[in-house]
Every structure is written in structure tokens, then in C-alpha cells.
Design a protein around this motif. Structure first.
Motif, PDB file in Angstrom:
ATOM      1  N   ASN A  70      63.294  15.546  62.943  1.00  0.00           N
ATOM      2  CA  ASN A  70      63.431  16.737  62.089  1.00  0.00           C
ATOM      3  C   ASN A  70      62.656  16.642  60.773  1.00  0.00           C
ATOM      4  OD1 ASN A  70      65.160  18.041  63.951  1.00  0.00           O
ATOM      5  ND2 ASN A  70      66.898  16.874  63.154  1.00  0.00           N
ATOM      6  N   GLU A  71      61.783  15.663  60.642  1.00  0.00           N
ATOM      7  CA  GLU A  71      60.961  15.511  59.443  1.00  0.00           C
ATOM      8  C   GLU A  71      59.546  15.989  59.750  1.00  0.00           C
ATOM      9  OE1 GLU A  71      60.733  11.891  56.369  1.00  0.00           O
ATOM     10  OE2 GLU A  71      59.801  11.414  58.293  1.00  0.00           O
ATOM     11  N   SER A  72      58.890  16.605  58.767  1.00  0.00           N
ATOM     12  CA  SER A  72      57.510  17.061  58.931  1.00  0.00           C
ATOM     13  C   SER A  72      56.553  16.149  58.173  1.00  0.00           C
ATOM     14  CB  SER A  72      57.351  18.491  58.414  1.00  0.00           C
ATOM     15  OG  SER A  72      57.458  18.511  56.997  1.00  0.00           O
ATOM     16  N   PRO A 124      58.414  20.147  62.170  1.00  0.00           N
ATOM     17  CA  PRO A 124      59.251  18.944  62.247  1.00  0.00           C
ATOM     18  C   PRO A 124      59.149  18.251  63.601  1.00  0.00           C
ATOM     19  CG  PRO A 124      60.618  20.897  62.496  1.00  0.00           C
ATOM     20  CD  PRO A 124      59.221  21.390  62.212  1.00  0.00           C
TER      21      PRO A 124
END
Length: 241
Positions: free
Chosen positions: A100-102, A173
Motif C-alpha cells: 500500500n506504499e507508493s 500503491p
């Protein structure tokens, strides 16, 4: 697509502003060691789409696979590494994302590199939609930002052979972080001016990757230091055999 079932097949995933030929020196080293290699072209159109493509490549290979990602390719293998036959991940001067991180979120935790100021925007057509933005590195800035330790005659070619990255990829993400369930290795380029080396170190440490730092290495470390990059990949191959 078939590979040896005993020795993992290495799938080399290039990042933005490069193509599969950027792995040429690494490919030669791996082939000398009898390791099967595939270096597919990454579409560079968005993280989910790019990861789906690379995962499809991995799934069609018989036997175990080691995924290797350079730069943005690290984000791609973080997601594509969920393929069941992937036995290891190798990050080369790469982004190592959490689920869920970009790319933008990870980068923004650290001081900016010179890359952002060197990017040029262009438009590209999107089927059934509005044109979208893609970015490349300004050719005059390319040697210093991307490949400061590569001979000038080589960087002049690399600068005009860039593959653009869809700008939207920076905000997308990661759906999964495969390093949570697969062993990982990392090469940190100590003199990287495209990705802040602190970003590479942080991601590698968070993933528990076995890490080698190459002092003085530019972002194009696979071009300038292929033997040392290949040595880390071979470690992952032996572990997955």
C-alpha cells in the motif's frame, strides 16, 4: 518459456529511463555461470500493469525464478514476486516498497535527489481516455543524474534510448510486498543521484535484505559494475536452487 528446474531462471526487470539492454553486462556474467536468464521489456505504464506483465513472464517459466529489479523495477518485482515459483528477490539501486506504499510516499521521507529537477514531461495517447503524462530525463542531465561512472560515449547512447515512465506510476500503491514471504538481496549504489541512496538503504533494511553497498556506484550500477551485481544475483540463485 522454459528454464532449468534445478537452477532458478533469473528474470531481469529494468526500470524507468532504461531498457533490457542495460542488463547486458550482467547477462553475460550470469550466462558464463550457466544460469538461465530472461530480460523482458517492462511496459513502464503503471505499477499494477507492469507487475502483472512481469508476473505473467515468471509464471510461464518452468521451475524456480529469481526476480531482479533495477530502480522502478524494484517496485515491480515487489508486487510480481507474489508468483508462486519466485524463490527470491534482488533489488539493484531500487525502490523496495511496503504494501500500500507508493514510490512518491517512500521518496518523500528522504531528501530529494537531483532526478526530479531533471525530468522532462511529454504526453502519450491512452486508448479510450485522455492523453497522459510520461517523463524522461533531460539528455543533458542524464550522464550526471543516471550514469556518472559510465563512459561518456555510452551515456550519450543511453540518454537518447531512454524508455519513458508514465508519471502516474509514482502515485500507485503496491498491492503486495513479496519480500514479506520471499528472501531478498539488495545492491545499494553509494553515489546514486537518481534515487537517494538513503531510500535504497531504508527499503533494503526494512525488507531484511542481505545488502551489499558499492561505494562510488551511480544509478547505472548494472552497467558500470556488472560483475559485482551479478555476484549478488548468483547468491540468490544458489539459495533458490
Amino acid at each position: 518459456m522454459t528454464g532449468s528446474t534445478a537452477t532458478p531462471t533469473v528474470v531481469l526487470v529494468h526500470g524507468a529511463f532504461a531498457d533490457a539492454a542495460s542488463w547486458s553486462g550482467v547477462i553475460a556474467e550470469l550466462q558464463q555461470h550457466g544460469v538461465p536468464v530472461v530480460a523482458p521489456p517492462s511496459p513502464l505504464r503503471g505499477l499494477a500493469a507492469d507487475a502483472a506483465y512481469v508476473e505473467s513472464v515468471a509464471r510461464q517459466i518452468e521451475g524456480p525464478v529469481v526476480l531482479v529489479g533495477h530502480s522502478y523495477g524494484g517496485a515491480i518485482i515487489t508486487v510480481a514476486g507474489a508468483a508462486p515459483n519466485v524463490t527470491g528477490l534482488v533489488y539493484v539501486a531500487a525502490y523496495v516498497l511496503e504494501q500500500n506504499e507508493s514510490l512518491g510516499e517512500l521518496q518523500d521521507r528522504f531528501p530529494a535527489s537531483p532526478l526530479g529537477a531533471a525530468l522532462r514531461q511529454a504526453m502519450y495517447p491512452v486508448e479510450g481516455g485522455e492523453p497522459a503524462v510520461e517523463v524522461t530525463i533531460a539528455p543533458e542531465a542524464f550522464p550526471e543524474v543516471f550514469a556518472a561512472d559510465v563512459p561518456a560515449e555510452v551515456t550519450r547512447v543511453l540518454a537518447v534510448a531512454q524508455r519513458p515512465l508514465a508519471a502516474g506510476a509514482f502515485a500507485e500503491p503496491a498491492a503486495v510486498a513479496a519480500w514479506r514471504t520471499k528472501p531478498s538481496w539488495a545492491v545499494v549504489a553509494g553515489a546514486d543521484r537518481a534515487i537517494n541512496p538513503e531510500v535504497e538503504r531504508f527499503g533494503a533494511e526494512r525488507a531484511g535484505a542481505r545488502t551489499v553497498e558499492l561505494d562510488g556506484a551511480s544509478h547505472a550500477v548494472a552497467v558500470s559494475r556488472p560483475k559485482e551485481v551479478a555476484a549478488v544475483i548468483l547468491e540468490a540463485v544458489r539459495a533458490g536452487a
